[in-house]
Enzyme design. Sequence first.
Site, PDB file in Angstrom:
ATOM      1  N   HIS A  62      -2.285   3.716   5.855  1.00  0.00           N
ATOM      2  CA  HIS A  62      -1.211   3.316   6.764  1.00  0.00           C
ATOM      3  C   HIS A  62       0.170   3.570   6.161  1.00  0.00           C
ATOM      4  CE1 HIS A  62      -4.464   0.187   7.873  1.00  0.00           C
ATOM      5  NE2 HIS A  62      -4.610   1.255   8.632  1.00  0.00           N
ATOM      6  N   LYS A  72       6.172  -0.385  -1.268  1.00  0.00           N
ATOM      7  CA  LYS A  72       5.286  -1.544  -1.371  1.00  0.00           C
ATOM      8  C   LYS A  72       4.971  -1.824  -2.832  1.00  0.00           C
ATOM      9  CE  LYS A  72       2.802  -0.477   2.893  1.00  0.00           C
ATOM     10  NZ  LYS A  72       1.479  -0.113   3.446  1.00  0.00           N
ATOM     11  N   TYR A 132       1.156  -8.362  -0.887  1.00  0.00           N
ATOM     12  CA  TYR A 132       2.031  -7.216  -0.652  1.00  0.00           C
ATOM     13  C   TYR A 132       3.489  -7.658  -0.611  1.00  0.00           C
ATOM     14  CZ  TYR A 132      -1.930  -4.766   1.652  1.00  0.00           C
ATOM     15  OH  TYR A 132      -3.125  -4.175   1.967  1.00  0.00           O
ATOM     16  N   ASP A 168      -8.862   2.611  12.331  1.00  0.00           N
ATOM     17  CA  ASP A 168      -8.735   3.476  11.159  1.00  0.00           C
ATOM     18  C   ASP A 168      -9.666   4.690  11.247  1.00  0.00           C
ATOM     19  OD1 ASP A 168      -6.802   1.800  10.163  1.00  0.00           O
ATOM     20  OD2 ASP A 168      -8.033   0.980   8.551  1.00  0.00           O
TER      21      ASP A 168
END
Length: 180
Positions: A62, A72, A132, A168
């Site tokens: 993603h 990230k 995250y 996905d």
Amino acid sequence: MKLIPQDIDGLYEVQLTRHSDSRGAFARTFCAEVFAQAGLPTNWAQMNMSQTIGEGTLRGLHFQRAPMAEAKLIRATQGRVFDLALDLREGSPTFGQSRAITLCAEAGNAIYIPEGCAHGFQTLTETATLHYCHTAPYAPELEGGVRATDPELGIDWPLPIALMSERDQHLPALLDVRPL
């Protein structure tokens, strides 16, 4: 804390320096000064966690497009995962290449993924929880992805894929994704 550069520009493994005694251990998990010295962002707009059940479960790959592209910082707080970044930056010499780092709660290591890279992971334990930090808030209208099982990527996932979301499974192949 050490930032270990990987062979995709801007991608780092973050290793902790633990200080232990009879009471337990202490480690700094983020330091704005260390990140700034490496030219990395020091402000996080959003923090999230995900829990994944089932060894071999695959999530990703993603990303978010500009103007909400995000870097990230990801760490396992429970279990272990094979965590992967895929370079999608237009003009990058490593475009279409991926690098993976095994994140382990016990080791406390993390992966820093720069803007313009997709992210995904496979669980190596029955349960894995990830924390995250994101430099931009989630914007569903700018979300995209690449199918993690696209043969063009050449990703050697360490375990047979036990579970993958319907969404996905139907993400586009690398050749069908516009560079970021």
